[in-house]
Design an enzyme around this catalytic site. Sequence first.
Site, PDB file in Angstrom:
ATOM      1  N   ASN A  70       0.763  -0.009   6.151  1.00 59.48           N
ATOM      2  CA  ASN A  70       1.199  -0.873   5.056  1.00 59.48           C
ATOM      3  C   ASN A  70       1.853  -2.091   5.687  1.00 59.48           C
ATOM      4  O   ASN A  70       2.767  -1.959   6.497  1.00 59.48           O
ATOM      5  CB  ASN A  70       2.193  -0.138   4.156  1.00 59.48           C
ATOM      6  N   GLY A  71       1.386  -3.279   5.332  1.00 51.96           N
ATOM      7  CA  GLY A  71       1.949  -4.499   5.898  1.00 51.96           C
ATOM      8  C   GLY A  71       0.862  -5.477   6.286  1.00 51.96           C
ATOM      9  O   GLY A  71      -0.299  -5.339   5.899  1.00 51.96           O
ATOM     10  N   LYS A 131       4.571 -10.516 -18.951  1.00 46.66           N
ATOM     11  CA  LYS A 131       4.123  -9.177 -19.312  1.00 46.66           C
ATOM     12  C   LYS A 131       2.745  -9.213 -19.958  1.00 46.66           C
ATOM     13  O   LYS A 131       1.886  -8.380 -19.676  1.00 46.66           O
ATOM     14  CB  LYS A 131       5.125  -8.524 -20.272  1.00 46.66           C
ATOM     15  N   ARG A 146       1.411   1.662  -6.047  1.00 51.28           N
ATOM     16  CA  ARG A 146       1.562   0.735  -4.933  1.00 51.28           C
ATOM     17  C   ARG A 146       0.235   0.086  -4.536  1.00 51.28           C
ATOM     18  O   ARG A 146       0.222  -0.866  -3.744  1.00 51.28           O
ATOM     19  CB  ARG A 146       2.151   1.457  -3.718  1.00 51.28           C
ATOM     20  N   HIS A 173       6.129 -32.632 -25.442  1.00 54.49           N
ATOM     21  CA  HIS A 173       5.840 -33.193 -24.124  1.00 54.49           C
ATOM     22  C   HIS A 173       4.586 -32.587 -23.500  1.00 54.49           C
ATOM     23  O   HIS A 173       4.482 -32.489 -22.273  1.00 54.49           O
ATOM     24  CB  HIS A 173       7.047 -33.005 -23.204  1.00 54.49           C
ATOM     25  N   CYS A 182       0.847  -1.176   0.000  1.00 54.72           N
ATOM     26  CA  CYS A 182       0.000   0.000   0.000  1.00 54.72           C
ATOM     27  C   CYS A 182       0.890   1.236   0.000  1.00 54.72           C
ATOM     28  O   CYS A 182       2.101   1.142   0.186  1.00 54.72           O
ATOM     29  CB  CYS A 182      -0.919   0.024   1.219  1.00 54.72           C
ATOM     30  N   GLU A 221       0.116  -9.985 -17.306  1.00 47.33           N
ATOM     31  CA  GLU A 221       0.008  -8.915 -16.314  1.00 47.33           C
ATOM     32  C   GLU A 221      -0.885  -7.780 -16.787  1.00 47.33           C
ATOM     33  O   GLU A 221      -1.729  -7.293 -16.030  1.00 47.33           O
ATOM     34  CB  GLU A 221       1.398  -8.330 -16.014  1.00 47.33           C
ATOM     35  N   TRP A 245      -3.844  -1.594  -1.476  1.00 45.45           N
ATOM     36  CA  TRP A 245      -3.876  -2.849  -2.234  1.00 45.45           C
ATOM     37  C   TRP A 245      -4.412  -3.896  -1.267  1.00 45.45           C
ATOM     38  O   TRP A 245      -3.804  -4.190  -0.245  1.00 45.45           O
ATOM     39  CB  TRP A 245      -2.474  -3.212  -2.716  1.00 45.45           C
ATOM     40  N   GLU A 263       9.455 -14.126 -19.450  1.00 45.62           N
ATOM     41  CA  GLU A 263       9.203 -12.715 -19.159  1.00 45.62           C
ATOM     42  C   GLU A 263       8.166 -12.136 -20.116  1.00 45.62           C
ATOM     43  O   GLU A 263       7.293 -11.360 -19.714  1.00 45.62           O
ATOM     44  CB  GLU A 263      10.524 -11.932 -19.240  1.00 45.62           C
ATOM     45  N   LYS A 312       3.090  -2.663  -7.476  1.00 40.48           N
ATOM     46  CA  LYS A 312       4.454  -2.585  -7.997  1.00 40.48           C
ATOM     47  C   LYS A 312       5.427  -3.422  -7.178  1.00 40.48           C
ATOM     48  O   LYS A 312       6.190  -4.205  -7.729  1.00 40.48           O
ATOM     49  CB  LYS A 312       4.899  -1.121  -8.014  1.00 40.48           C
TER      50      LYS A 312
END
Length: 620
Positions: free
Chosen positions: A102-103, A496, A27, A515, A2, A499, A77, A492, A615
């Site tokens: 935050n936490g 992306k 955030r 496979h 957050c 996301e 968040w 990656e 983030k």
Amino acid sequence: MCGIVGGVAERNVVPILIEGLRRLEYRGYDSSGTAVLNSSGELQRVRSIGKIKNLEAKIDELGEPFYGKIGIAHTRWATHGVPSENNAHPHICKNKTAVVHNGIIENHQELKTEQIKAGYNFDSETDTEVIVHAIHQQLETTDDLLKAVTQTISQLKGAYALGVTAAGHPETLIVARKGSPLVVGIGIGEHFIASDVSALLPVTQNFIFLEEGDVARITRHTVEIFNEKGDLVERPVKQSSLTTQSVDLGDHKHYMHKEIFEQAQSVIDTLEGRISQENVLVSSFGHHAEDIFKTIQQVQIIACGTSYHSGLVAKYWLEDIIRLPCQIEVASEYRYRNPVIQDNTLFVTISQSGETADTLAALQQIATYRDSNDNLNIPTLTICNVAESSLTRESDLTCLTHAGPEIGVASTKAFTTQLVVLALLAASLGKVQQRISEDEENEIIRELKKLPTLINNALQHEKTIEVIAEGFADKNHALFLGRGTMYPIAMEGALKLKEISYIHAEAYPAGELKHGPLALIDENMPVIAIAPMDDLLEKLKSNIQEVKARGGQMIVFEDEQSDLSPVSDFQVIKATTNVGRISAPITFNIALQLLSYHVALIKGTDVDQPRNLAKSVTVE
């Protein structure tokens, strides 16, 4: 994860709090809120679901001015409790105390049970509400807000960054941090707090970075900091080199697009002072780096998300180029599986923010293990984008990625600069241990120096990639293929795409098609392959033909010399040329970043702030 911002001043802090929240929105953006002590000394609060603009609109709709010289604010968040106004911060108890947090408080259920017995009512589903009730409870027996907060945090288990204000304390802001970042912004006759410096750049460039366990009492004119033992301590004031312009959009529509196009300069900045004409400067990893590197027999890399993918590329480099054993693992798995830690291992953590909870916990676990086994040589190195982060402070060696501020949630330039630093690490270890010749060292440096040009050339393909992205308008799945170092680049690329466009995407080593993944191939499954001009090209061509034979839509990003011909349902983009083992994965990734960006635009998603993500993951 957050965002917290707060301040105490002789002027109205509300506009500063709102601007700070806007800059911290990366955030978290499920909900937001702010609370101030008004001119009557009463707590006044506004909260809203969704982004900061919704909170601004709600403040504008008030029939009375929302004004205060001291206040706190928060963008959330969601962890405990769904996004809702009741769950939004700040939380207030009996109109006397207000808290932003935050936490995660791990023992919140035990505290909640005790507080209900004591007569406290709960209006939210959050773990934070037990903090505000506990502070109120302490203020029943003391008028000292600092003492009330200190006694409260002694009850808490977990991670927190706190901002606290209370009626009856019109000029005092109390803050505390443990496991979550918090900075104090130093002004003239005013002071501010925030989760990171970007929130406060419009009002100051001078900051104190609170350390683990610190608690501070902040007024307009003073900042008193107490360490975990309760001792009054001084922390240095540092001047940030960031400017407000560095976190503005400029001519770009989105931060992600801006940051993709900043990568050439970020590489230049990251290489500056770390290489000579054709040699790596080992001392850029720290004053004692050369002596430490001489003792290393293997490397262990720990990271999460995009940083994990950069570590995977480094594993290929370290083992292939300098023949040094390397292991890499996701931090959230490593810290819980009781790993076997070998002597003379360089323990490398990688994180954009330097505050990633699992990575930090793994580093602390290693430090504890090393302290209890004095005979073991396990030096630690962090590769990070934030100079005053927890990881940099707790590691033996540090090498900063000079990516600059990265606001978009989907990491771009941070990933690229991590790869640059990891290439420097491979060259440094190889040089110190004489695992590579001077000619091989020179070649690595030459490849790194030509990267800015290669990146800018790759960016010239944006219009072609934009057209290809249109083919994803009705697609819900995608498969990425790569071999060697291109496999983690495929991973990656898939990350992306999922996301920011919410398309389900997977990455596979191209040799694994038979496979299982081949069963997924049809006309509705785009397959993206990366085809550099290397020893594995012929193998990859065979894999591509397997996809084509089954009616798959094939998109190939290739080297100009790879000699693949486009046909129906088979699109070829000559993304780059003249790349080597070091520069190839970095350069090809640029095209995949542009592809995911333009697919997201077509899908109409929120590019910079994708749903459910933040983030930096500063909680488990």
